[in-house]
Scaffold this motif. Structure first.
Motif, PDB file in Angstrom:
ATOM      1  N   ILE A 215       0.832  -1.203   0.000  1.00 51.13           N
ATOM      2  CA  ILE A 215       0.000   0.000   0.000  1.00 51.13           C
ATOM      3  C   ILE A 215       0.869   1.255   0.000  1.00 51.13           C
ATOM      4  O   ILE A 215       0.626   2.200  -0.773  1.00 51.13           O
ATOM      5  CB  ILE A 215      -0.944  -0.016   1.219  1.00 51.13           C
ATOM      6  CG1 ILE A 215      -2.025  -1.095   1.025  1.00 51.13           C
ATOM      7  CG2 ILE A 215      -1.585   1.348   1.434  1.00 51.13           C
ATOM      8  CD1 ILE A 215      -2.882  -1.335   2.246  1.00 51.13           C
ATOM      9  N   GLU A 216       1.882   1.273   0.828  1.00 52.51           N
ATOM     10  CA  GLU A 216       2.753   2.448   0.896  1.00 52.51           C
ATOM     11  C   GLU A 216       3.492   2.682  -0.423  1.00 52.51           C
ATOM     12  O   GLU A 216       3.630   3.817  -0.882  1.00 52.51           O
ATOM     13  CB  GLU A 216       3.747   2.287   2.043  1.00 52.51           C
ATOM     14  CG  GLU A 216       3.074   2.377   3.407  1.00 52.51           C
ATOM     15  CD  GLU A 216       4.033   2.079   4.541  1.00 52.51           C
ATOM     16  OE1 GLU A 216       5.044   1.382   4.303  1.00 52.51           O
ATOM     17  OE2 GLU A 216       3.770   2.532   5.662  1.00 52.51           O
ATOM     18  N   LYS A 217       3.945   1.589  -1.017  1.00 51.31           N
ATOM     19  CA  LYS A 217       4.688   1.706  -2.273  1.00 51.31           C
ATOM     20  C   LYS A 217       3.796   2.158  -3.418  1.00 51.31           C
ATOM     21  O   LYS A 217       4.255   2.819  -4.363  1.00 51.31           O
ATOM     22  CB  LYS A 217       5.337   0.366  -2.609  1.00 51.31           C
ATOM     23  CG  LYS A 217       6.263   0.407  -3.823  1.00 51.31           C
ATOM     24  CD  LYS A 217       6.953  -0.924  -4.036  1.00 51.31           C
ATOM     25  CE  LYS A 217       7.893  -0.878  -5.245  1.00 51.31           C
ATOM     26  NZ  LYS A 217       8.585  -2.184  -5.451  1.00 51.31           N
ATOM     27  N   ASN A 218       2.510   1.832  -3.341  1.00 52.12           N
ATOM     28  CA  ASN A 218       1.590   2.119  -4.441  1.00 52.12           C
ATOM     29  C   ASN A 218       0.530   3.154  -4.073  1.00 52.12           C
ATOM     30  O   ASN A 218      -0.538   3.197  -4.687  1.00 52.12           O
ATOM     31  CB  ASN A 218       0.913   0.816  -4.891  1.00 52.12           C
ATOM     32  CG  ASN A 218       1.879  -0.140  -5.554  1.00 52.12           C
ATOM     33  OD1 ASN A 218       2.134  -0.069  -6.748  1.00 52.12           O
ATOM     34  ND2 ASN A 218       2.433  -1.051  -4.757  1.00 52.12           N
ATOM     35  N   LYS A 219       0.844   3.993  -3.104  1.00 51.66           N
ATOM     36  CA  LYS A 219      -0.144   4.958  -2.633  1.00 51.66           C
ATOM     37  C   LYS A 219      -0.511   5.994  -3.694  1.00 51.66           C
ATOM     38  O   LYS A 219      -1.574   6.621  -3.602  1.00 51.66           O
ATOM     39  CB  LYS A 219       0.370   5.659  -1.378  1.00 51.66           C
ATOM     40  CG  LYS A 219       1.648   6.447  -1.554  1.00 51.66           C
ATOM     41  CD  LYS A 219       2.106   7.015  -0.208  1.00 51.66           C
ATOM     42  CE  LYS A 219       3.428   7.760  -0.349  1.00 51.66           C
ATOM     43  NZ  LYS A 219       3.892   8.279   0.962  1.00 51.66           N
ATOM     44  N   ASP A 220       0.339   6.158  -4.703  1.00 50.76           N
ATOM     45  CA  ASP A 220       0.042   7.119  -5.769  1.00 50.76           C
ATOM     46  C   ASP A 220      -0.579   6.450  -6.998  1.00 50.76           C
ATOM     47  O   ASP A 220      -0.716   7.076  -8.045  1.00 50.76           O
ATOM     48  CB  ASP A 220       1.315   7.864  -6.166  1.00 50.76           C
ATOM     49  CG  ASP A 220       1.864   8.716  -5.036  1.00 50.76           C
ATOM     50  OD1 ASP A 220       1.048   9.280  -4.285  1.00 50.76           O
ATOM     51  OD2 ASP A 220       3.101   8.791  -4.893  1.00 50.76           O
ATOM     52  N   THR A 221      -0.918   5.172  -6.865  1.00 51.92           N
ATOM     53  CA  THR A 221      -1.602   4.461  -7.944  1.00 51.92           C
ATOM     54  C   THR A 221      -3.006   4.100  -7.476  1.00 51.92           C
ATOM     55  O   THR A 221      -3.455   4.506  -6.402  1.00 51.92           O
ATOM     56  CB  THR A 221      -0.845   3.173  -8.312  1.00 51.92           C
ATOM     57  OG1 THR A 221      -0.939   2.239  -7.226  1.00 51.92           O
ATOM     58  CG2 THR A 221       0.621   3.469  -8.590  1.00 51.92           C
ATOM     59  N   THR A 222      -3.710   3.311  -8.279  1.00 55.78           N
ATOM     60  CA  THR A 222      -4.981   2.725  -7.867  1.00 55.78           C
ATOM     61  C   THR A 222      -4.764   1.226  -7.705  1.00 55.78           C
ATOM     62  O   THR A 222      -4.218   0.585  -8.596  1.00 55.78           O
ATOM     63  CB  THR A 222      -6.076   2.995  -8.913  1.00 55.78           C
ATOM     64  OG1 THR A 222      -6.134   4.399  -9.173  1.00 55.78           O
ATOM     65  CG2 THR A 222      -7.424   2.528  -8.406  1.00 55.78           C
ATOM     66  N   PHE A 223      -5.188   0.657  -6.575  1.00 58.40           N
ATOM     67  CA  PHE A 223      -4.791  -0.715  -6.288  1.00 58.40           C
ATOM     68  C   PHE A 223      -5.916  -1.570  -5.713  1.00 58.40           C
ATOM     69  O   PHE A 223      -6.887  -1.068  -5.147  1.00 58.40           O
ATOM     70  CB  PHE A 223      -3.598  -0.743  -5.323  1.00 58.40           C
ATOM     71  CG  PHE A 223      -3.875  -0.125  -3.970  1.00 58.40           C
ATOM     72  CD1 PHE A 223      -4.562  -0.815  -2.989  1.00 58.40           C
ATOM     73  CD2 PHE A 223      -3.399   1.150  -3.673  1.00 58.40           C
ATOM     74  CE1 PHE A 223      -4.798  -0.247  -1.745  1.00 58.40           C
ATOM     75  CE2 PHE A 223      -3.628   1.735  -2.433  1.00 58.40           C
ATOM     76  CZ  PHE A 223      -4.336   1.023  -1.471  1.00 58.40           C
ATOM     77  N   LEU A 224      -5.745  -2.882  -5.887  1.00 53.03           N
ATOM     78  CA  LEU A 224      -6.494  -3.921  -5.178  1.00 53.03           C
ATOM     79  C   LEU A 224      -5.498  -4.637  -4.283  1.00 53.03           C
ATOM     80  O   LEU A 224      -4.527  -5.232  -4.769  1.00 53.03           O
ATOM     81  CB  LEU A 224      -7.109  -4.924  -6.155  1.00 53.03           C
ATOM     82  CG  LEU A 224      -7.573  -6.265  -5.540  1.00 53.03           C
ATOM     83  CD1 LEU A 224      -8.758  -6.065  -4.597  1.00 53.03           C
ATOM     84  CD2 LEU A 224      -7.924  -7.280  -6.639  1.00 53.03           C
ATOM     85  N   ALA A 225      -5.712  -4.590  -2.975  1.00 54.99           N
ATOM     86  CA  ALA A 225      -4.918  -5.351  -2.015  1.00 54.99           C
ATOM     87  C   ALA A 225      -5.806  -6.454  -1.456  1.00 54.99           C
ATOM     88  O   ALA A 225      -6.767  -6.178  -0.730  1.00 54.99           O
ATOM     89  CB  ALA A 225      -4.404  -4.456  -0.903  1.00 54.99           C
ATOM     90  N   TYR A 226      -5.501  -7.688  -1.824  1.00 54.09           N
ATOM     91  CA  TYR A 226      -6.325  -8.843  -1.455  1.00 54.09           C
ATOM     92  C   TYR A 226      -5.596  -9.568  -0.317  1.00 54.09           C
ATOM     93  O   TYR A 226      -4.603 -10.262  -0.531  1.00 54.09           O
ATOM     94  CB  TYR A 226      -6.498  -9.752  -2.665  1.00 54.09           C
ATOM     95  CG  TYR A 226      -7.645 -10.730  -2.610  1.00 54.09           C
ATOM     96  CD1 TYR A 226      -8.835 -10.463  -3.281  1.00 54.09           C
ATOM     97  CD2 TYR A 226      -7.539 -11.932  -1.922  1.00 54.09           C
ATOM     98  CE1 TYR A 226      -9.895 -11.362  -3.270  1.00 54.09           C
ATOM     99  CE2 TYR A 226      -8.586 -12.841  -1.898  1.00 54.09           C
ATOM    100  CZ  TYR A 226      -9.765 -12.554  -2.573  1.00 54.09           C
ATOM    101  OH  TYR A 226     -10.805 -13.454  -2.552  1.00 54.09           O
ATOM    102  N   LEU A 227      -6.083  -9.382   0.899  1.00 53.59           N
ATOM    103  CA  LEU A 227      -5.447  -9.920   2.100  1.00 53.59           C
ATOM    104  C   LEU A 227      -6.224 -11.142   2.563  1.00 53.59           C
ATOM    105  O   LEU A 227      -7.315 -11.042   3.114  1.00 53.59           O
ATOM    106  CB  LEU A 227      -5.407  -8.845   3.184  1.00 53.59           C
ATOM    107  CG  LEU A 227      -4.843  -9.228   4.548  1.00 53.59           C
ATOM    108  CD1 LEU A 227      -3.467  -9.863   4.439  1.00 53.59           C
ATOM    109  CD2 LEU A 227      -4.815  -8.003   5.452  1.00 53.59           C
ATOM    110  N   SER A 228      -5.643 -12.312   2.324  1.00 50.91           N
ATOM    111  CA  SER A 228      -6.332 -13.595   2.516  1.00 50.91           C
ATOM    112  C   SER A 228      -5.625 -14.387   3.620  1.00 50.91           C
ATOM    113  O   SER A 228      -4.674 -15.115   3.365  1.00 50.91           O
ATOM    114  CB  SER A 228      -6.317 -14.367   1.188  1.00 50.91           C
ATOM    115  OG  SER A 228      -6.867 -15.644   1.333  1.00 50.91           O
ATOM    116  N   PHE A 229      -6.093 -14.244   4.843  1.00 49.36           N
ATOM    117  CA  PHE A 229      -5.412 -14.848   5.986  1.00 49.36           C
ATOM    118  C   PHE A 229      -5.471 -16.378   5.958  1.00 49.36           C
ATOM    119  O   PHE A 229      -6.475 -16.964   5.549  1.00 49.36           O
ATOM    120  CB  PHE A 229      -6.037 -14.361   7.287  1.00 49.36           C
ATOM    121  CG  PHE A 229      -5.755 -12.921   7.592  1.00 49.36           C
ATOM    122  CD1 PHE A 229      -4.551 -12.531   8.148  1.00 49.36           C
ATOM    123  CD2 PHE A 229      -6.696 -11.940   7.310  1.00 49.36           C
ATOM    124  CE1 PHE A 229      -4.281 -11.199   8.424  1.00 49.36           C
ATOM    125  CE2 PHE A 229      -6.447 -10.612   7.590  1.00 49.36           C
ATOM    126  CZ  PHE A 229      -5.233 -10.235   8.139  1.00 49.36           C
TER     127      PHE A 229
END
Length: 537
Positions: A215-229
């Motif tokens: 998230i920090e690295k891509n904060k200037d883009t648009t992203f999907l972060a899929y966090l699958s525990f």
């Protein structure tokens, strides 16, 4: 150990996002944080009724967003429902009807469970022909990230997350649990690097840490972060500190003399009183809190949709016999509500919700088109063929009535039987493939599914059954077949052993875990080697 983020902080983070001055434009594309917890039951959160488990950060998502009280996984076990989250299809359509790795046909007999039917073959990985959610988002400029449990194919199948639209894969491969290294570092996961300064860190916090880095690295883009525990799947593990906290809490609430009762196949846990499981849930909650804080710290909280759900119900039978679903019958693997109904929250920062409860029955297959719709991306009905956008419901409007379908022609490790199911309005009909009998429940008046009313509502039952059979026929799906060598007496003896041998053993293990001097091993599964759970960046 102090909590990473207190509930007041998270509520402030999320509630501050709803003012009109912070609305995004209709043409903007929001970021998406998609959170899936493995085997987390409908009632395994304090916001959903638990008095034992403590989940302030997850509760904050629900209390600031929309709570779907009739939110369902598309299967009572993991791989099929996980596929549906990504392709928007019911299991009979996509063909991955069983968790990857389970035997079928004659191989099933080697388990010596002496079942009447032989389960059919099934697809073992996510189809390459399907356009998945991350692929659809990538087409529209999103950076896509996956962290955690995959269980939808292997590198040999060319079916890892990076083969289905994710730019980055951390820890996702063919295994369904943390079997290589457990829940504390070193994790020995072939798709994730262990670091020396992470010894003793929980797996959940490690996944959160990697997600925060993305998230920090891509904060200037648009992203999907899929966090699958991987949590809260067995083998359940936690720290001594958390075990002590919840053991003491169980004692304060009153420890029952007997903790299990027989379901049809296996014993089932009667109460929420497992201190190790409670500690594992809290570790997940802390990890989620850290990621939510990362969004705020980077100014992304006002334009990030947060989805939270589970892949199936909590484990009342089988595995670690970890929990109980309170008002619901059964759990993971079962055909009843405890196996299928899951926590299901959607938080959209520019929509004023504040814990709005939506009772319309919805499915994990609906999240794909819903997220496209919220991101102002044209829907792909040819891809997410069974999912519909829930955006109208989020806006306080209506969606068309429709039936929901399930098809599980297998036996589960947790007591589930080969069944197909239809839910329409408040009615739920279950077809059992062993003997073709049906059960009908009115979920408005009988959420515990204790009163089969099929005979009193014969015409309704016949109509629902016809709809179910017609739908299955249109899916051209697979079915279990009779074992011509079935040994009925061997089956009876096996079931009896569950009552006379397994249940006493479970009772003994429960009492040991709740005793003040219990200790699993010298270093509590490695958690005491070195703890860095508060270090997330």
């Amino acid at each position: 150990m102090k909590k990473i983020i207190y509930i007041s902080t998270i509520l402030a983070v999320l509630s501050s996002c709803k003012t009109k001055t912070q609305e995004i434009t209709k043409t903007a594309k929001p970021n998406i944080l998609f959170i899936v917890v493995d085997d987390l039951g409908y009632a395994d959160l304090s916001v959903m009724g638990s008095k034992f488990y403590e989940t302030p950060n997850i509760d904050a998502i629900a209390k600031s967003g929309n709570i779907f009280t009739n939110g369902y996984a598309t299967c009572a076990v993991c791989s099929p429902s996980r596929a549906s989250l990504l392709n928007g299809q019911f299991t009979a359509r996509h063909g991955l009807t069983q968790f990857d790795g389970a035997p079928s046909g004659l191989e099933w007999k080697e388990k010596n469970r002496h079942t009447k039917l032989l389960p059919p073959e099934y697809k073992h990985h996510l189809s390459h022909d399907d356009v998945t959610l991350p692929e659809a988002l990538k087409e529209n400029g999103y950076r896509t990230f996956f962290a955690g449990k995959w269980h939808l194919g292997s590198a040999a199948d060319k079916s890892l997350p990076t083969d289905h639209g994710f730019d980055i894969n951390i820890a996702g491969y063919e295994r369904g649990g943390p079997y290589s290294g457990g829940y504390f570092s070193p994790f020995n996961n072939p798709q994730m690097e262990d670091h020396e300064d992470e010894k003793g860190m929980s797996f959940s916090m490690k996944l959160a840490k990697e997600t925060s880095k993305f998230i920090e690295k891509n904060k200037d883009t648009t992203f999907l972060a899929y966090l699958s525990f991987y949590a809260v799947h067995s083998p359940i593990q936690t720290t001594k500190e958390k075990w002590e906290k919840y053991r003491d809490k169980a004692e304060q609430m009153g420890i029952a003399e007997k903790g299990f009762e027989m379901e049809r196949i296996l014993p089932a846990r009667k109460y929420q009183d497992n201190p190790v499981y409670a500690g594992l849930i809290e570790q997940v909650d802390e990890a989620i809190g850290s990621v939510l804080q990362t969004l705020k710290d980077n100014g992304l909280d006002k334009n990030t949709i947060v989805v939270f759900t589970s892949d199936n119900g909590g484990v009342t039978s089988g595995d670690n016999f970890s929990t109980n679903q309170l008002m619901l019958r059964g759990g993971k693997g079962y055909q009843w509500e405890g196996g299928l109904r899951v926590p299901y929250f959607i938080y959209v920062p520019w929509m004023e919700a504040q814990g709005n409860r939506i009772d319309k029955p919805v499915s994990g297959a609906d999240l794909y088109p819903t997220l496209l719709d919220l991101a102002n991306i044209p829907l792909k009905p040819e891809a997410h063929a069974d999912g519909v956008s829930l955006k109208p419901l989020l806006n306080g409007e209506r969606i068309d009535d429709r039936p929901l379908f399930w098809h599980y022609p297998h036996y589960g490790n947790q007591g589930g039987e080969p069944v197909s199911i239809i839910r329409k309005d408040n009615w739920k009909l279950i077809h059992y493939w062993e003997d073709n009998h049906i059960e009908l429940y009115d979920l408005n008046s009988d959420l515990k599914e204790s009163n089969d009313v099929s005979k009193e509502n014969n015409e309704l039952a016949e109509n629902l059954h016809t709809q179910l059979m017609d739908w299955l026929k249109s899916m051209n799906t697979e079915y279990a077949t009779e074992d011509p060598e079935w040994d009925k007496e061997a089956r009876r003896k096996r079931l009896e052993s569950h009552r006379t041998k397994l249940m006493p053993r479970l009772e003994k293990q429960r009492k040991q875990m709740l005793s003040p001097d219990w200790q699993p091993n010298d270093d509590w599964w490695g958690s005491e080697v070195k703890s860095n759970d508060l270090k997330v960046n």
